[in-house]
Design an enzyme around this catalytic site. Structure first.
Site, PDB file in Angstrom:
ATOM      1  N   THR A  65     -14.675  -0.783 -29.361  1.00 42.32           N
ATOM      2  CA  THR A  65     -13.389  -1.326 -29.817  1.00 42.32           C
ATOM      3  C   THR A  65     -13.370  -2.845 -29.754  1.00 42.32           C
ATOM      4  OG1 THR A  65     -12.339  -1.259 -27.644  1.00 42.32           O
ATOM      5  CG2 THR A  65     -12.191   0.746 -29.002  1.00 42.32           C
ATOM      6  N   THR A  66     -14.525  -3.444 -29.445  1.00 41.99           N
ATOM      7  CA  THR A  66     -14.645  -4.906 -29.428  1.00 41.99           C
ATOM      8  C   THR A  66     -15.854  -5.280 -30.279  1.00 41.99           C
ATOM      9  OG1 THR A  66     -16.010  -4.762 -27.427  1.00 41.99           O
ATOM     10  CG2 THR A  66     -13.656  -5.143 -27.108  1.00 41.99           C
ATOM     11  N   HIS A  69      -7.927  -1.947 -20.836  1.00 40.81           N
ATOM     12  CA  HIS A  69      -7.172  -2.545 -21.939  1.00 40.81           C
ATOM     13  C   HIS A  69      -5.689  -2.303 -21.704  1.00 40.81           C
ATOM     14  CE1 HIS A  69     -10.780  -2.803 -24.586  1.00 40.81           C
ATOM     15  NE2 HIS A  69     -11.117  -1.671 -23.992  1.00 40.81           N
ATOM     16  N   HIS A 103     -13.897  -0.591 -17.802  1.00 41.67           N
ATOM     17  CA  HIS A 103     -13.059  -1.775 -18.000  1.00 41.67           C
ATOM     18  C   HIS A 103     -11.704  -1.321 -18.514  1.00 41.67           C
ATOM     19  CE1 HIS A 103     -15.062  -0.930 -21.872  1.00 41.67           C
ATOM     20  NE2 HIS A 103     -13.838  -1.160 -22.311  1.00 41.67           N
ATOM     21  N   HIS A 148     -11.841   2.487 -19.902  1.00 36.22           N
ATOM     22  CA  HIS A 148     -12.951   3.038 -20.696  1.00 36.22           C
ATOM     23  C   HIS A 148     -14.201   3.087 -19.834  1.00 36.22           C
ATOM     24  CE1 HIS A 148     -10.988   1.666 -24.753  1.00 36.22           C
ATOM     25  NE2 HIS A 148     -10.549   2.846 -24.357  1.00 36.22           N
ATOM     26  N   HIS A 159     -12.547 -11.182 -21.689  1.00 32.44           N
ATOM     27  CA  HIS A 159     -11.860 -10.237 -22.577  1.00 32.44           C
ATOM     28  C   HIS A 159     -11.162  -9.144 -21.779  1.00 32.44           C
ATOM     29  CE1 HIS A 159     -13.884 -12.092 -25.933  1.00 32.44           C
ATOM     30  NE2 HIS A 159     -15.048 -11.879 -25.366  1.00 32.44           N
TER      31      HIS A 159
HETATM   32 ZN   LIG Z   1     -12.824  -0.620 -23.991  1.00 33.21          ZN
END
Ligand SMILES: [Zn+2]
Length: 252
Positions: A202-203, A120, A118, A137, A93
């Site tokens: 957010t996942t 995005h 991680h 994040h 992801h």
């Molecule tokens: Zn994130």
């Protein structure tokens, strides 16, 4: 058993081929992604464990509108990050850096340990309706299990030296890289003014009760670094979610 194995093999092949939900009988989390049948609009329906994705009223990310924020005497973000080894993984992801114990953040009376950070692309957070090309994040957890996330936005500019060893060798899934010495503090901007609000992961499973701190000052990365990430993950951002009356506070 044979039948189950076959079904599992077929569904895995289908999932690989078409990116469809891998409804299996092993209780493993459902497959999810960023578009189509497993995209953000479907997360809540993919798995009962993801019910917060559709039911919670404090979901992340959000669009932060400056004129609607509330100025507040927010406590300073006191980063007690230390350099150490880091494991760079590709979890299917995003690219994530898992960090050893030792780095923490103090905010007022709250202290939480840094677990990982991680990326995005584009940034999940919008500021006044605009996205940035990338966001990191930083995920922290306190002794009670409460999550505190710090978001650092990126704009394109000069090469990000701290992240050069990460972006120059982005790992494939299942093939982590280990960095002998990495300083997470070097990724943060100089100015630590921030927006604060309550939100969620957010996942999937989109769990809420997460305290968000979005740093106002963006940091830079080069176009080549951004391109390297986008080659692996062209788009891995959840759309912004309704505020539902939440107030976003901003450092005075
Ligand atoms: Zn994130």
């Amino acid at each position: 058993m044979k039948h189950k194995l076959l079904v599992s093999m077929v569904s895995s092949v289908l999932a690989l081929t078409f990116g469809v939900a891998n409804a299996n009988d092993k209780g493993a989390p459902a497959h999810w992604g960023y578009e189509g049948k497993t995209g953000p609009a479907k997360w809540g329906a993919l798995d009962e464990a993801n019910s917060a994705c559709k039911l919670s009223k404090e979901q992340s990310p959000i669009d932060i509108i400056d004129s609607k924020t509330k100025k507040a005497a927010l406590p300073a973000l006191d980063f007690k990050y230390v350099a150490g080894s880091a494991e760079v993984i590709n979890n299917g992801h995003t690219i994530q850096l898992n960090l050893p114990a030792g780095s923490s953040m103090k905010v007022g009376s709250d202290e939480a340990n840094l677990l990982q950070f991680h990326f995005h692309t584009p940034s999940e957070e919008k500021i006044n309706g605009k996205t940035y090309p990338l966001v990191a994040h930083f995920v922290h957890k306190n002794a009670d299990g409460k999550l505190f996330v710090v978001a650092a936005l990126f704009k394109t500019g000069k090469e990000n030296a701290a992240l050069a060893p990460v972006f120059s060798a982005l790992p494939a899934e299942g093939k982590p890289n280990t960095l002998a010495s990495f300083d997470p503090a070097a990724v943060l901007p100089e100015n630590r003014a921030y927006y604060k609000f309550m939100g969620s992961l957010t996942t999937p499973p989109c769990s809420d009760g997460v305290r968000w701190h979005v740093l106002k000052q963006p940091v830079e990365l080069s176009k080549a670094q951004l391109a390297a990430f986008k080659k692996m993950y062209p788009m891995n951002a959840r759309p912004v979610q309704p505020l539902n009356g939440r107030v976003v506070e901003v450092s005075e």
